[in-house]
Scaffold this motif. Structure first.
Motif, PDB file in Angstrom:
ATOM      1  N   GLU A   1       0.838  -1.184   0.000  1.00 31.72           N
ATOM      2  CA  GLU A   1       0.000   0.000   0.000  1.00 31.72           C
ATOM      3  C   GLU A   1       0.876   1.238   0.000  1.00 31.72           C
TER       4      GLU A   1
ATOM      5  N   GLU B   1      -2.942   3.634  -2.199  1.00 28.64           N
ATOM      6  CA  GLU B   1      -3.168   2.821  -3.375  1.00 28.64           C
ATOM      7  C   GLU B   1      -2.701   1.400  -3.092  1.00 28.64           C
TER       8      GLU B   1
ATOM      9  N   ARG C   1      -1.494  -2.289  -4.192  1.00 20.82           N
ATOM     10  CA  ARG C   1      -0.969  -3.077  -5.305  1.00 20.82           C
ATOM     11  C   ARG C   1      -0.680  -4.483  -4.800  1.00 20.82           C
TER      12      ARG C   1
END
Ligand SMILES: Nc1ncnc2c1ncn2[C@@H]1O[C@H](COP(=O)(O)OP(=O)(O)OP(=O)(O)O)[C@@H](O)[C@H]1O
Ligand SMILES: Nc1ncnc2c1ncn2[C@@H]1O[C@H](COP(=O)(O)OP(=O)(O)OP(=O)(O)O)[C@@H](O)[C@H]1O
Ligand code: SF4
Ligand SMILES: [Mg+2]
Ligand SMILES: [Mg+2]
Lengths: 333, 317
Positions: A17, A21, A23
């Motif tokens: 993170e 965001e 991933r």
């Protein structure tokens, strides 16, 4: 029961993170493994394909940002399969080094630089063996080093006084002191020169013969696998692409990626230009659809970009995940 | 014959141990070799044989104990202007993660080099120059822009490190184990790059490695080092194709072949390097399968055999 170690449908990802965001890097992406006893089991694949991550999972050492979403690892302890992920911290500690040992990547540089090796060895033993005093432990260590053809004199050295090859052999000696059934060795020969590599392989072979146990050997060096592995798995972008006996893998490689791995190696006596594989390894965060190798595969056809080939048995003892070798579609990825 | 670099009787002695025990090892012991324009010269040998020490002396990071290094026919000590010198002679190191600071963006190194050497003074924009060099190694500015070292793979980072060393259009590249950290496919992309630099830009390369297969593939001539000595030197076809020195033979035989039918058949002895460095006769005598009595007493001299220079009593008649 023949297998000492089994893995079923491992889905183990890095969850990253950054700035809110999320991933997800699919480092171990649907791996099944059956590793028999009394073998040197090789795992090969390019840098970044997930080999180290897979070993950590097999060692049941999964810490954030790594997370297991699915799958199980089983150890065969006293003829019974036990679920490695459900062990308590205490149970894990009891199995480590006595049932399963792990030699991490770069471990030869991990010795405490200000302690003599003797102290490192004894500290290690004292925390794992009950009811023996330091004298007894020291003689156990001396005896072990001698059986492995190493001079007990090295115990009086500090790590920096030994070459990389010698330190790596000491790391192997340490990990085998309590006679584990399984040794997970991550790139034990990488960054060593060919002569030191050879000495390390020699030692691992001696250990394996002596203990009749299983060594899981991870390296990207196909020459090392050819030399010591009895069975092997080829990993690409978090998946196993091919699995079989070392002879079958080298003499009849079935997956285009395996063929590329074997044939791209330069040979002494041959200067004809060789190209490295086109393209680069896929992103584990946004892996390509279909077969993960299709963007680089010289033999890809339309189906390859649409569906995921499953790892299936094609010969008695040889598995491959490629549409060219049978109509093996998986229903989902 | 023009020569880019000439190394003559180069020696480096390190003193080890405490004040009282004066242990001196000749990490590099009177080695000599030359590098010609547009030539790849390999220095190969096992860990601790003096490869890095040689490279560091050539780059001027370490003063030699004795001997001489001449670049374009001038002694390197005569180059007062270090900047001008490093414009022509660049280095690539083993571990790209150590070359680049993890907290600095990779592109900063490129702009810094351009600024240091004022390479954009010649009327070209920095970014155009950077893009050109990155393209030569199969990368592009958009691939590295904004990224920190940890966000690139080892192979990408190593190629970036080579691209940066090319910014100044060097004549000579000293590459110390540039491929030992990367896997086979990235290895090929890096050594192919050296071939391209030699063939199209006439760059000379000193390629330091213990990987004899890539050494054969890229180099013109090779020197095999053992405990401070160059024990065999000549064309790579001769030295690796028909090895003369027992040590070269051992090295070749120790390469793990990607063929399960060709496993190692014999076992080897492994000696600690200090022990071998301090040996008086031939330093290889402790492990040599062909050792004779004289080898233990007297160090062998260079002798020429079929165009190859070998340091071994076996050939001294
Ligand atoms: N702690 C981490 N956090 C996030 N991503 C990681 C972490 N460790 C590894 N990865 C990523 O997971 C992938 C697999 O890494 P892993 O170290 O398992 O590869 P490997 O096959 O062992 O590579 P190598 O041959 O270079 O050792 C890589 O893309 C890597 O960047
Ligand atoms: N600063 C130093 N002080 C003392 N001894 C040194 C020093 N640098 C190197 N040595 C010793 O000199 C010998 C040659 O080392 P060198 O690093 O040149 O070998 P190398 O061939 O580059 O090895 P590797 O393959 O491990 O990089 C070794 O025995 C090393 O321990
Ligand atoms: S000089 Fe003697 S010990 Fe040294 S390599 Fe030749 S035969 Fe072997
Ligand atoms: Mg790894
Ligand atoms: Mg070195």
């Amino acid at each position: 029961m023949n297998e000492v170690l089994k893995a079923e449908n491992l889905q183990v990802f890095y969850v990253l993170e950054t700035l809110g965001e999320k991933r997800i890097a699919k480092a171990v992406h649907g791996v099944n493994l059956q590793i028999p006893g009394n073998e040197v089991y090789g795992i090969a694949g390019e840098s970044g394909c997930g080999k180290t991550t897979l070993l950590k999972v097999l060692f049941a050492n999964i810490e954030p940002p790594l997370r297991a979403f699915e799958g199980r690892v089983y150890y065969c302890v006293n003829d019974k399969y036990i679920d490695a992920f459900s062990l308590s911290a205490r149970e894990k500690r009891e199995l480590r080094w006595t049932y399963i040992s792990y030699i991490p990547q770069g471990s030869m540089s991990a010795f405490n630089p200000v302690k003599k090796l003797k102290v490192t060895f004894l500290d290690f033993l004292e925390s794992h063996v009950r009811g023996k005093d330091r004298e007894e432990l020291l003689s156990l260590t001396n005896h072990h080093l001698k059986t492995l053809g190493l001079s007990p004199r090295i115990l009086d050295a500090y790590p920096h006084q030994l070459s990389g090859g010698m330190r790596q052999r000491v790391a192997i000696a340490l990990s085998t002191l309590l006679k584990p059934r399984i040794i997970l060795a991550d790139e034990p020969t990488t960054a060593l020169d060919v002569v030191a590599q050879r000495a390390v392989l020699q030692l691992m072979q001696d250990v394996q013969k002596e203990l009749q146990n299983t060594i899981v050997l991870v390296t990207h060096d196909m020459g090392i696998h050819a030399n010591i592995a009895t069975r092997m798995a080829i990993m690409y972008a978090g998946k196993i692409m091919e699995e079989g006996s070392t002879e079958d893998i080298f003499n009849h490689p079935l997956h285009p990626y395996t063929q590329y791995l074997i044939h791209s190696l330069p040979k002494i006596g041959d200067k004809t230009p060789r190209e490295s594989a086109p393209g680069s390894p896929p992103s584990l965060v946004e892996p390509p659809p279909g077969c993960l190798f299709h963007p680089r595969c010289p033999q890809a056809f339309p189906l390859c970009s649409q569906e995921v080939p499953e790892l299936v048995r094609v010969n008695i003892d040889h598995k491959v995940a490629c549409f060219l070798r049978g109509n093996n579609r998986a229903s989902c990825s | 014959m023009p020569v880019v670099l000439e190394v003559k009787d180069l020696t480096k002695i390190f003193s080890l141990g405490s004040l009282f025990s004066r242990l001196r090892i000749k990490a590099v012991d009177q080695i000599s070799f030359t590098v010609k324009p547009a030539e790849i010269f390999t220095l190969a040998g096992e860990s601790g044989c003096g490869k890095t020490t040689t490279a560091r002396m050539i780059l001027g990071f370490e003063p030699p104990t004795s001997g001489e290094i001449r670049y374009q026919n001038r002694k390197i000590e005569e180059f007062q202007d270090k900047k001008a010198w490093f414009k022509e002679v660049q280095a690539v190191f083993q571990n790209p993660f150590e070359t680049f600071n993890p907290l600095r963006k990779v592109e900063c190194y490129f702009f810094e080099t351009i600024h240091n050497y004022q390479l954009d003074k010649e009327g070209r924009k920095a970014s155009v120059l950077i893009e050109e060099k990155l393209q030569q190694v199969g990368l592009s500015l958009s691939e590295i822009a904004g990224k920190y070292p940890g966000e690139l793979s080892g192979g990408q980072l190593q190629r970036a490190s080579i691209a940066r060393s090319l910014l100044t259009n060097p004549f000579l590249l000293v590459a110390d184990e540039p491929v030992s950290m990367v896997d086979a496919s990235l290895r090929m992309s890096i050594v192919n790059l050296f071939r391209k630099l030699r063939d199209s830009l006439e760059v000379s390369v000193i390629y330091i490695t213990h990987d004899l297969a890539t050494a054969y593939y890229v180099s013109d001539r090779i020197g095999i080092m053992f405990r401070g000595n160059i024990v065999e030197t000549g064309s790579v076809e001769e030295v690796l194709g028909k090895p003369k020195h027992p040590y070269t033979q051992l090295l070749l035989e120790s390469i793990p072949k990607p063929d399960p039918q060709e496993r190692y058949k014999t076992s080897i002895t492994f000696l600690e390097e200090k022990e071998e460095y301090l040996r008086s006769g031939c330093k290889f005598a402790g492990r040599c399968p062909e050792v004779q009595e004289i080898c233990k007493q007297k160090a062998p001299e260079d002798i020429s055999v079929n165009g190859v220079v070998v340091k071994c009593h076996k050939y001294i008649k």
